[in-house]
Write an enzyme that holds these catalytic residues in place. Structure first.
Site, mmCIF file in Angstrom:
data_model
loop_
_atom_site.group_PDB
_atom_site.id
_atom_site.type_symbol
_atom_site.label_atom_id
_atom_site.label_comp_id
_atom_site.label_asym_id
_atom_site.label_seq_id
_atom_site.Cartn_x
_atom_site.Cartn_y
_atom_site.Cartn_z
ATOM 1 N N TYR A 31 0.816 -1.214 0.000
ATOM 2 C CA TYR A 31 0.000 0.000 0.000
ATOM 3 C C TYR A 31 0.851 1.266 0.000
ATOM 4 O O TYR A 31 0.375 2.344 -0.296
ATOM 5 C CB TYR A 31 -0.952 0.021 1.215
ATOM 6 C CG TYR A 31 -1.913 -1.161 1.267
ATOM 7 C CD1 TYR A 31 -2.072 -2.000 0.170
ATOM 8 C CD2 TYR A 31 -2.650 -1.431 2.400
ATOM 9 C CE1 TYR A 31 -2.930 -3.078 0.211
ATOM 10 C CE2 TYR A 31 -3.522 -2.512 2.449
ATOM 11 C CZ TYR A 31 -3.653 -3.333 1.354
ATOM 12 O OH TYR A 31 -4.505 -4.402 1.395
ATOM 13 N N LYS B 180 4.446 -15.464 2.427
ATOM 14 C CA LYS B 180 4.408 -16.235 1.180
ATOM 15 C C LYS B 180 5.867 -16.448 0.788
ATOM 16 O O LYS B 180 6.314 -16.067 -0.299
ATOM 17 C CB LYS B 180 3.607 -15.422 0.139
ATOM 18 C CG LYS B 180 3.237 -16.172 -1.106
ATOM 19 C CD LYS B 180 2.167 -17.231 -0.894
ATOM 20 C CE LYS B 180 1.923 -17.981 -2.185
ATOM 21 N NZ LYS B 180 1.149 -19.216 -1.996
ATOM 22 N N ASP C 188 -1.950 -18.490 1.959
ATOM 23 C CA ASP C 188 -3.100 -19.209 1.387
ATOM 24 C C ASP C 188 -3.558 -20.307 2.351
ATOM 25 O O ASP C 188 -4.759 -20.482 2.588
ATOM 26 C CB ASP C 188 -2.773 -19.784 -0.010
ATOM 27 C CG ASP C 188 -1.371 -20.379 -0.100
ATOM 28 O OD1 ASP C 188 -0.570 -20.196 0.843
ATOM 29 O OD2 ASP C 188 -1.076 -21.049 -1.102
ATOM 30 N N ASP D 242 -4.549 -7.089 6.282
ATOM 31 C CA ASP D 242 -5.804 -6.406 5.932
ATOM 32 C C ASP D 242 -6.869 -7.462 5.617
ATOM 33 O O ASP D 242 -7.994 -7.427 6.127
ATOM 34 C CB ASP D 242 -5.522 -5.531 4.693
ATOM 35 C CG ASP D 242 -6.670 -4.605 4.358
ATOM 36 O OD1 ASP D 242 -7.622 -4.525 5.160
ATOM 37 O OD2 ASP D 242 -6.614 -3.960 3.295
ATOM 38 N N ASP E 7 -10.071 -9.078 8.417
ATOM 39 C CA ASP E 7 -11.508 -9.028 8.099
ATOM 40 C C ASP E 7 -12.108 -10.428 8.089
ATOM 41 O O ASP E 7 -13.219 -10.647 8.551
ATOM 42 C CB ASP E 7 -11.745 -8.354 6.738
ATOM 43 C CG ASP E 7 -11.952 -6.854 6.896
ATOM 44 O OD1 ASP E 7 -11.547 -6.316 7.952
ATOM 45 O OD2 ASP E 7 -12.509 -6.228 5.983
#
Ligand code: NAD
Length: 354
Positions: free
Chosen positions: A140, A189, A221, A245, A249
């Site tokens: 970001y 990852k 994942d 992020d 959620d």
């Protein structure tokens, strides 16, 4: 203890009032003093001072040991240009205070298991996972651009982390894990991303200084899948900005109820900005319908992480749990056979249980 309090907009003042009430109650019980200053942010600051983040608010927050925030925003200010909107005040205060780690607990009290989408056998006695998300680095904030190429366009975002940025949040996570069940899962990852490999190297090195904390590594994942399959295997999840992020959620939905969830944004010292994860809920503002538990649990996090008052924080959590056991609910978490109470009454009953 100096606490800056930002009620904000919409239901902000109603829920913050309950947070203050609970803090006064535990202060009396545990014999400590706190001094608080109410400051403006968001829509109310726009109305009174013409800007969403007045200079005075920044100064008072910086002089405080912690900040407790309700929520900001609402339709009244939606048509203002971006830099004058209430949300600009929220991003601005986080930046001004230099908070780099976002702590998002996903707590499910067993009494509310019916609100979760997961089966009761997966949830067992409830959930208590802490996601520590890096907040000011990664994709970001990295180099990004868009260019024209032959026959089309090309766009990119870059995930870049320095060992310094990983080091400071990893240390914070180990300290947090020590106050919980002493287990961290680093989610990355590392099988394909170079930045993830650096995360592993740095975290592995730091872990040798915290031998009492168990460290595990998991690809993102797999982590997304494991959160649904067996969420109780996690205690602290440490991860970079974008993975955090998404996973925070996902984890908050395991608990089923927005009004219950607290959060904190912290940095290297004991300072923190504590706030419920929900917004200002303009649809129910001023009606004594808002659930104050997310704010009350944020105040509990403040006691634990900024003031090292673990017993007082546990006391608040137990009081909330007891009130739920007795069947009291605000409208958003009500189900058949429960006793519906308003915002203020919920605050009063929790205070009695402290
Ligand atoms: P919201 O979280 O305010 O509301 C979503 C839904 O959840 C609404 O139906 C609301 O009534 C309900 N809800 C939220 N908190 C509740 C509580 N404590 N008790 C009972 N019900 C609750 O999200 P939204 O409607 O998308 O946004 C409303 C405003 O809040 C917008 O202006 C948005 O920008 C702002 N916002 C602020 C923050 C923040 O201050 N951190 C976060 C998200 C949204």
């Amino acid at each position: 203890m100096k606490i800056a309090i930002i009620a904000g907009d919409g239901i902000g003042s109603e829920i913050i009032e309950q947070g203050k009430k609970v803090l006064r109650t535990v202060a009396h019980k545990y014999n400590f003093d706190f001094e608080h200053k109410d400051v403006l942010l968001g829509g109310s600051a726009i109305d009174e001072k013409g800007v969403p983040l007045p200079e005075e608010t920044v100064e008072i927050c910086k002089e405080s040991d912690a900040v407790l925030l309700g929520a900001v925003g609402g339709p009244k200010w939606d048509k203002l240009p971006g830099n004058l909107r209430p949300e600009a005040g929220l991003l601005g205060i986080r930046k001004a205070l230099g908070v780099f780690a976002n702590l998002r607990p996903a707590i499910l009290f067993p009494e509310l298991a019916g609100s979760s989408n997961l089966k009761s056998e997966v949830l067992g006695n409830g959930l208590d996972i802490m996601i520590v998300r890096e907040l000011i680095g990664g994709a970001y904030f990295g180099d990004k651009n868009r260019i024209d190429i032959e026959g089309g366009k090309k766009a990119w975002d870059t995930i870049a982390y320095t060992s310094f940025e990983i080091d400071r949040i990893a240390r914070k996570s180990f300290e947090i894990a020590r106050k919980r069940n002493k287990k961290i899962t680093l989610v990355d990852k590392a099988n394909v991303l170079e930045s993830s490999k650096l995360w592993r190297e740095v975290v592995e090195k730091i872990s040798t200084e915290y031998e009492d904390v168990e460290i595990n590594y998991m690809y993102v994942d797999n982590a997304a899948m494991q959160l649904i399959r067996d969420p109780r295997q996690f205690d602290v999840i440490l991860t970079e900005n974008m993975f955090g992020d998404i996973l925070s959620d996902e984890a908050s939905m395991l608990t089923g109820s927005l009004g219950m969830l607290p959060s904190a944004s912290v940095r290297g010292d004991s300072f923190g900005l504590y706030e419920p994860v929900h917004g200002s809920a303009p649809d129910i503002a001023g009606q004594d319908k808002a659930n104050p538990i997310g704010t009350i649990m944020s105040a509990a996090m403040m006691l634990k992480y900024s003031f090292n008052m673990t017993a007082a924080a546990e006391n608040i959590k137990n009081a909330v749990s007891q009130v739920l056991k007795e069947g009291y609910r605000t409208l958003d978490i009500a189900s058949e056979g429960t006793k519906v109470v308003g915002t203020e009454e919920m605050g009063d009953i929790i205070c009695k249980g402290v």
